[in-house]
Design a protein around this motif. Structure first.
Motif, short mmCIF file in Angstrom:
data_model
loop_
_atom_site.label_atom_id
_atom_site.label_comp_id
_atom_site.label_asym_id
_atom_site.label_seq_id
_atom_site.Cartn_x
_atom_site.Cartn_y
_atom_site.Cartn_z
N ASN A 179 0.85 -1.19 0.00
CA ASN A 179 0.00 0.00 0.00
C ASN A 179 0.89 1.24 0.00
OD1 ASN A 179 -2.41 -1.51 0.23
ND2 ASN A 179 -1.96 -1.82 2.40
N PHE A 180 0.98 1.89 -1.15
CA PHE A 180 1.82 3.07 -1.27
C PHE A 180 0.98 4.27 -1.61
CE2 PHE A 180 4.85 -0.34 -1.95
CZ PHE A 180 5.87 0.06 -1.11
N ASP A 181 1.52 5.39 -1.24
CA ASP A 181 0.91 6.66 -1.56
C ASP A 181 0.70 6.74 -3.07
OD1 ASP A 181 0.34 9.35 -2.03
OD2 ASP A 181 1.56 10.00 -0.32
N THR A 182 -0.51 7.03 -3.50
CA THR A 182 -0.80 7.06 -4.93
C THR A 182 -0.11 8.23 -5.62
OG1 THR A 182 -2.84 8.27 -4.47
CG2 THR A 182 -3.00 5.86 -4.73
N ARG A 183 0.48 9.13 -4.86
CA ARG A 183 1.18 10.27 -5.46
C ARG A 183 2.60 9.91 -5.89
NH1 ARG A 183 0.36 14.10 -0.53
NH2 ARG A 183 0.74 12.07 0.37
N ILE A 184 3.03 8.72 -5.60
CA ILE A 184 4.38 8.33 -6.00
C ILE A 184 4.46 8.33 -7.53
CG2 ILE A 184 3.87 5.86 -5.92
CD1 ILE A 184 6.73 5.42 -5.00
N SER A 185 5.53 8.88 -8.04
CA SER A 185 5.65 9.02 -9.50
C SER A 185 6.31 7.79 -10.11
CB SER A 185 6.48 10.25 -9.84
OG SER A 185 7.82 10.07 -9.46
N LYS A 186 6.06 7.63 -11.39
CA LYS A 186 6.67 6.54 -12.14
C LYS A 186 8.19 6.67 -12.09
CE LYS A 186 6.94 4.65 -16.80
NZ LYS A 186 6.52 4.80 -18.19
N SER A 187 8.69 7.88 -12.21
CA SER A 187 10.14 8.08 -12.20
C SER A 187 10.73 7.70 -10.84
CB SER A 187 10.52 9.51 -12.58
OG SER A 187 10.00 10.43 -11.65
N SER A 188 10.00 7.94 -9.76
CA SER A 188 10.48 7.54 -8.43
C SER A 188 10.57 6.03 -8.31
CB SER A 188 9.56 8.08 -7.34
OG SER A 188 9.56 9.48 -7.33
N ILE A 189 9.60 5.35 -8.86
CA ILE A 189 9.61 3.89 -8.84
C ILE A 189 10.78 3.37 -9.68
CG2 ILE A 189 8.36 1.79 -9.51
CD1 ILE A 189 5.76 3.37 -8.85
N LEU A 190 10.96 3.94 -10.86
CA LEU A 190 12.06 3.51 -11.72
C LEU A 190 13.42 3.79 -11.07
CD1 LEU A 190 10.70 4.53 -15.23
CD2 LEU A 190 10.82 2.24 -14.23
N GLU A 191 13.53 4.90 -10.36
CA GLU A 191 14.77 5.21 -9.64
C GLU A 191 15.01 4.19 -8.53
OE1 GLU A 191 14.79 9.27 -8.25
OE2 GLU A 191 14.40 10.02 -10.28
N ALA A 192 13.94 3.82 -7.84
CA ALA A 192 14.06 2.83 -6.77
C ALA A 192 14.47 1.46 -7.36
CB ALA A 192 12.76 2.72 -5.99
N ILE A 193 13.93 1.11 -8.52
CA ILE A 193 14.32 -0.13 -9.18
C ILE A 193 15.80 -0.06 -9.57
CG2 ILE A 193 14.03 -1.54 -11.27
CD1 ILE A 193 11.01 -0.93 -11.09
N ALA A 194 16.23 1.08 -10.08
CA ALA A 194 17.63 1.25 -10.50
C ALA A 194 18.60 1.15 -9.33
CB ALA A 194 17.80 2.58 -11.21
N ALA A 195 18.11 1.40 -8.12
CA ALA A 195 18.96 1.32 -6.93
C ALA A 195 19.10 -0.11 -6.40
CB ALA A 195 18.39 2.22 -5.83
N LEU A 196 18.31 -1.03 -6.94
CA LEU A 196 18.39 -2.42 -6.51
C LEU A 196 19.69 -3.06 -7.02
CD1 LEU A 196 14.76 -3.64 -7.35
CD2 LEU A 196 15.68 -3.11 -5.08
N PRO A 197 20.16 -4.12 -6.36
CA PRO A 197 21.30 -4.87 -6.90
C PRO A 197 20.98 -5.35 -8.32
CG PRO A 197 20.83 -5.58 -4.65
CD PRO A 197 19.69 -4.66 -5.07
N GLN A 198 22.00 -5.43 -9.15
CA GLN A 198 21.83 -5.74 -10.57
C GLN A 198 21.01 -7.00 -10.83
OE1 GLN A 198 23.42 -3.63 -13.09
NE2 GLN A 198 21.79 -4.58 -14.21
N LYS A 199 21.26 -8.08 -10.08
CA LYS A 199 20.53 -9.33 -10.35
C LYS A 199 19.04 -9.16 -10.08
CE LYS A 199 21.58 -11.41 -5.86
NZ LYS A 199 22.23 -12.52 -5.19
N TYR A 200 18.68 -8.34 -9.10
CA TYR A 200 17.27 -8.09 -8.83
C TYR A 200 16.67 -7.15 -9.87
CZ TYR A 200 18.20 -10.15 -4.22
OH TYR A 200 18.56 -10.98 -3.19
N GLN A 201 17.45 -6.18 -10.29
CA GLN A 201 16.99 -5.25 -11.33
C GLN A 201 16.57 -6.01 -12.58
OE1 GLN A 201 19.19 -1.82 -12.68
NE2 GLN A 201 20.21 -1.67 -10.69
N LEU A 254 11.13 2.09 -0.99
CA LEU A 254 10.09 3.10 -1.19
C LEU A 254 9.53 3.59 0.15
CD1 LEU A 254 8.25 1.62 -4.28
CD2 LEU A 254 9.67 3.67 -4.22
N LYS A 255 9.41 2.69 1.11
CA LYS A 255 8.95 3.09 2.45
C LYS A 255 9.99 3.99 3.12
CE LYS A 255 5.60 -0.35 3.71
NZ LYS A 255 5.19 -1.37 4.65
N THR A 256 11.28 3.67 2.92
CA THR A 256 12.35 4.48 3.48
C THR A 256 12.30 5.90 2.94
OG1 THR A 256 13.75 2.53 3.67
CG2 THR A 256 14.86 4.65 3.72
#
Length: 160
Positions: free
Chosen positions: A89-111, A153-155
């Motif tokens: 359950n995340f704030d619906t105001r979260i942007s697509k770019s924020s999600i993509l940035e969070a994905i980019a911050a994951l370790p490569q194998k998870y990305q 994203l929670k952080t």
């Protein structure tokens, strides 16, 4: 040239999902086109050319990442935990770019697994073939990627 002009923008966007550096993404996109053009005899009439080209571009990106010595570890010996997606359950105001940035911050194998699954729409069998990992590893890495993404994203105070 018409095929290139018709598909280059979409294939560049796909390459950018795997490479932050725009020039590197452009190189991978062009390498993917080159592979496709050199292997046109393998294209089956009646199939979607865009989907065929997309698969080649994605595989080109993944091959380049693997050349950087991406280490994948088989997770067959690790117990699987069932994740309940109801607590996403995340704030619906979260942007697509924020999600993509969070994905980019994951370790490569998870990305790689999360991008192939969520962004490209591949199933675990296809991901296991592309990354040459067991299906169980794909599932486990996706689960771990989702959990880590959720925590990140929670952080960032996006979570509720």
């Amino acid at each position: 040239m018409k095929l290139y002009d018709l598909h280059c923008d979409a294939m560049f966007v796909i390459s950018c999902r795997y490479f932050k550096n725009k020039e590197e993404a452009k190189d991978m996109m062009q390498e993917g086109f080159l592979k496709a053009f050199l292997n046109l005899e393998h294209y089956k009439n009646g199939t979607n050319f865009s989907a065929w080209l997309k698969k080649i571009v994605i595989n080109t990106c993944i091959d380049a990442i693997k050349k950087r010595k991406l280490d994948t570890v088989s997770l067959d010996d690790y117990p699987l935990e069932i994740s309940n997606d109801e607590d996403w359950n995340f704030d619906t105001r979260i942007s697509k770019s924020s999600i993509l940035e969070a994905i980019a911050a994951l370790p490569q194998k998870y990305q790689l697994v999360i991008k192939l699954y969520l962004l490209e729409g591949y199933d675990h069998q296809e991901i296991s073939e592309i990354l040459k990992i067991p299906v169980k590893t794909s599932r486990t890495q996706l689960r771990r990627a989702k959990l880590l993404l959720k925590d990140n994203l929670k952080t960032e105070n996006y979570g509720t």
